[in-house]
Design a protein around this motif. Structure first.
Motif, PDB file in Angstrom:
ATOM      1  N   LYS A   5       0.852  -1.187   0.000  1.00 27.66           N
ATOM      2  CA  LYS A   5       0.000   0.000   0.000  1.00 27.66           C
ATOM      3  C   LYS A   5       0.890   1.238   0.000  1.00 27.66           C
ATOM      4  CE  LYS A   5      -4.225   0.059   1.411  1.00 27.66           C
ATOM      5  NZ  LYS A   5      -5.484   0.097   2.131  1.00 27.66           N
ATOM      6  N   VAL A   6       0.592   2.175  -0.901  1.00 27.29           N
ATOM      7  CA  VAL A   6       1.388   3.399  -1.051  1.00 27.29           C
ATOM      8  C   VAL A   6       0.469   4.615  -1.122  1.00 27.29           C
ATOM      9  CG1 VAL A   6       3.263   2.210  -2.283  1.00 27.29           C
ATOM     10  CG2 VAL A   6       1.416   3.287  -3.587  1.00 27.29           C
ATOM     11  N   HIS A   7       1.082   5.777  -1.016  1.00 22.97           N
ATOM     12  CA  HIS A   7       0.365   7.038  -1.224  1.00 22.97           C
ATOM     13  C   HIS A   7       1.247   7.966  -2.041  1.00 22.97           C
ATOM     14  CE1 HIS A   7       2.641   7.498   2.558  1.00 22.97           C
ATOM     15  NE2 HIS A   7       2.847   8.732   2.126  1.00 22.97           N
ATOM     16  N   ASN A   8       0.613   8.845  -2.803  1.00 26.22           N
ATOM     17  CA  ASN A   8       1.340   9.820  -3.611  1.00 26.22           C
ATOM     18  C   ASN A   8       2.015  10.841  -2.707  1.00 26.22           C
ATOM     19  OD1 ASN A   8       0.861   9.134  -6.405  1.00 26.22           O
ATOM     20  ND2 ASN A   8      -1.278   9.612  -6.023  1.00 26.22           N
ATOM     21  N   LEU A   9       3.160  11.322  -3.157  1.00 27.87           N
ATOM     22  CA  LEU A   9       3.852  12.405  -2.470  1.00 27.87           C
ATOM     23  C   LEU A   9       3.467  13.720  -3.131  1.00 27.87           C
ATOM     24  CD1 LEU A   9       7.374  10.787  -2.089  1.00 27.87           C
ATOM     25  CD2 LEU A   9       5.782  11.351  -0.251  1.00 27.87           C
ATOM     26  N   ASN A  10       3.162  14.706  -2.353  1.00 30.15           N
ATOM     27  CA  ASN A  10       2.834  16.035  -2.866  1.00 30.15           C
ATOM     28  C   ASN A  10       4.091  16.886  -2.936  1.00 30.15           C
ATOM     29  OD1 ASN A  10       0.044  15.510  -3.005  1.00 30.15           O
ATOM     30  ND2 ASN A  10      -0.162  15.936  -0.829  1.00 30.15           N
ATOM     31  N   GLY A  11       4.117  17.825  -3.864  1.00 26.14           N
ATOM     32  CA  GLY A  11       5.228  18.770  -3.959  1.00 26.14           C
ATOM     33  C   GLY A  11       6.465  18.227  -4.634  1.00 26.14           C
ATOM     34  N   THR A  12       6.331  17.169  -5.432  1.00 21.33           N
ATOM     35  CA  THR A  12       7.501  16.588  -6.102  1.00 21.33           C
ATOM     36  C   THR A  12       7.565  16.951  -7.583  1.00 21.33           C
ATOM     37  OG1 THR A  12       6.308  14.542  -6.578  1.00 21.33           O
ATOM     38  CG2 THR A  12       7.576  14.622  -4.520  1.00 21.33           C
ATOM     39  N   LYS A  13       6.618  17.746  -8.039  1.00 19.82           N
ATOM     40  CA  LYS A  13       6.508  18.091  -9.464  1.00 19.82           C
ATOM     41  C   LYS A  13       7.799  18.686 -10.034  1.00 19.82           C
ATOM     42  CE  LYS A  13       4.030  21.376 -12.236  1.00 19.82           C
ATOM     43  NZ  LYS A  13       3.026  22.414 -12.232  1.00 19.82           N
ATOM     44  N   ASP A  14       8.511  19.480  -9.256  1.00 22.68           N
ATOM     45  CA  ASP A  14       9.702  20.159  -9.766  1.00 22.68           C
ATOM     46  C   ASP A  14      10.992  19.351  -9.651  1.00 22.68           C
ATOM     47  OD1 ASP A  14       8.190  22.367 -10.523  1.00 22.68           O
ATOM     48  OD2 ASP A  14       8.388  23.298  -8.550  1.00 22.68           O
ATOM     49  N   PHE A  15      10.926  18.163  -9.045  1.00 19.88           N
ATOM     50  CA  PHE A  15      12.106  17.305  -8.980  1.00 19.88           C
ATOM     51  C   PHE A  15      12.349  16.699 -10.352  1.00 19.88           C
ATOM     52  CE2 PHE A  15      10.927  17.346  -4.494  1.00 19.88           C
ATOM     53  CZ  PHE A  15      12.167  17.521  -3.899  1.00 19.88           C
ATOM     54  N   GLU A  16      13.590  16.714 -10.789  1.00 16.17           N
ATOM     55  CA  GLU A  16      13.925  16.154 -12.096  1.00 16.17           C
ATOM     56  C   GLU A  16      14.642  14.830 -11.933  1.00 16.17           C
ATOM     57  OE1 GLU A  16      15.440  18.699 -15.009  1.00 16.17           O
ATOM     58  OE2 GLU A  16      14.016  20.275 -14.540  1.00 16.17           O
ATOM     59  N   PRO A  17      14.438  13.916 -12.887  1.00 15.52           N
ATOM     60  CA  PRO A  17      15.087  12.611 -12.788  1.00 15.52           C
ATOM     61  C   PRO A  17      16.604  12.713 -12.890  1.00 15.52           C
ATOM     62  CG  PRO A  17      13.634  12.712 -14.711  1.00 15.52           C
ATOM     63  CD  PRO A  17      13.601  14.037 -14.049  1.00 15.52           C
ATOM     64  N   LYS A  18      17.261  11.777 -12.236  1.00 14.95           N
ATOM     65  CA  LYS A  18      18.720  11.686 -12.296  1.00 14.95           C
ATOM     66  C   LYS A  18      19.127  10.948 -13.565  1.00 14.95           C
ATOM     67  CE  LYS A  18      18.802  11.089  -7.294  1.00 14.95           C
ATOM     68  NZ  LYS A  18      19.163  10.194  -6.209  1.00 14.95           N
ATOM     69  N   ASP A  19      20.405  10.917 -13.798  1.00 17.50           N
ATOM     70  CA  ASP A  19      20.995  10.114 -14.872  1.00 17.50           C
ATOM     71  C   ASP A  19      20.585  10.555 -16.270  1.00 17.50           C
ATOM     72  OD1 ASP A  19      22.098   8.575 -12.777  1.00 17.50           O
ATOM     73  OD2 ASP A  19      20.349   7.283 -12.748  1.00 17.50           O
ATOM     74  N   GLY A  20      20.177  11.809 -16.436  1.00 19.81           N
ATOM     75  CA  GLY A  20      19.914  12.356 -17.756  1.00 19.81           C
ATOM     76  C   GLY A  20      18.633  11.898 -18.420  1.00 19.81           C
ATOM     77  N   GLU A  21      17.750  11.230 -17.703  1.00 23.41           N
ATOM     78  CA  GLU A  21      16.491  10.797 -18.309  1.00 23.41           C
ATOM     79  C   GLU A  21      15.566  11.994 -18.501  1.00 23.41           C
ATOM     80  OE1 GLU A  21      15.927   8.012 -19.656  1.00 23.41           O
ATOM     81  OE2 GLU A  21      17.525   6.802 -18.793  1.00 23.41           O
ATOM     82  N   THR A  22      14.695  11.899 -19.483  1.00 20.20           N
ATOM     83  CA  THR A  22      13.820  13.017 -19.824  1.00 20.20           C
ATOM     84  C   THR A  22      12.544  13.068 -18.997  1.00 20.20           C
ATOM     85  OG1 THR A  22      12.813  11.679 -21.557  1.00 20.20           O
ATOM     86  CG2 THR A  22      14.659  13.102 -22.189  1.00 20.20           C
ATOM     87  N   SER A  23      12.190  11.958 -18.372  1.00 17.89           N
ATOM     88  CA  SER A  23      10.982  11.911 -17.546  1.00 17.89           C
ATOM     89  C   SER A  23      11.176  10.863 -16.459  1.00 17.89           C
ATOM     90  CB  SER A  23       9.755  11.558 -18.385  1.00 17.89           C
ATOM     91  OG  SER A  23       9.812  10.196 -18.778  1.00 17.89           O
ATOM     92  N   TRP A  24      10.329  10.936 -15.431  1.00 17.03           N
ATOM     93  CA  TRP A  24      10.395   9.925 -14.371  1.00 17.03           C
ATOM     94  C   TRP A  24       9.952   8.562 -14.887  1.00 17.03           C
ATOM     95  CZ3 TRP A  24      13.287  10.195 -10.370  1.00 17.03           C
ATOM     96  CH2 TRP A  24      13.595  11.423  -9.811  1.00 17.03           C
TER      97      TRP A  24
END
Length: 93
Positions: A5-24
């Motif tokens: 069971k999980v829940h979404n994290l709020n306020g993560t929209k501006d975090f960018e993926p590591k390792d040069g990926e274009t999206s999460w």
């Protein structure tokens, strides 16, 4: 299949993926070695569109964050939901 069971994290929209990926979602595919097809929410059948930041229920904000493939609707859920354990890819250690 083990579910968690999980829940979404709020306020993560501006975090960018590591390792040069274009999206999460691309980051998740790269790290998991899988192709995201369907939303990871066990009660959903919609296509995966984003890599959603989630945290296991019962965890506080200092614990690990994970990325899972989600549809737009499930990425906006305010309530908890179940995902397969093997769909979780840790963002932080």
């Amino acid at each position: 299949m083990t579910k968690v069971k999980v829940h979404n994290l709020n306020g993560t929209k501006d975090f960018e993926p590591k390792d040069g990926e274009t999206s999460w979602l691309a980051w998740w595919e790269s790290k998991s070695g899988k192709t995201a097809i369907l939303c990871s929410n066990c009660d959903c059948i919609h296509p995966a569109r984003v890599g959603g930041h989630v945290q296991k229920d019962g965890s506080d904000t200092t614990d690990k964050w994970f990325i899972v493939p989600l549809c737009y609707g499930c990425n906006g859920k305010s309530s908890s939901f179940e995902v397969p354990q093997d769909s979780l890819v840790a963002v932080n250690d």
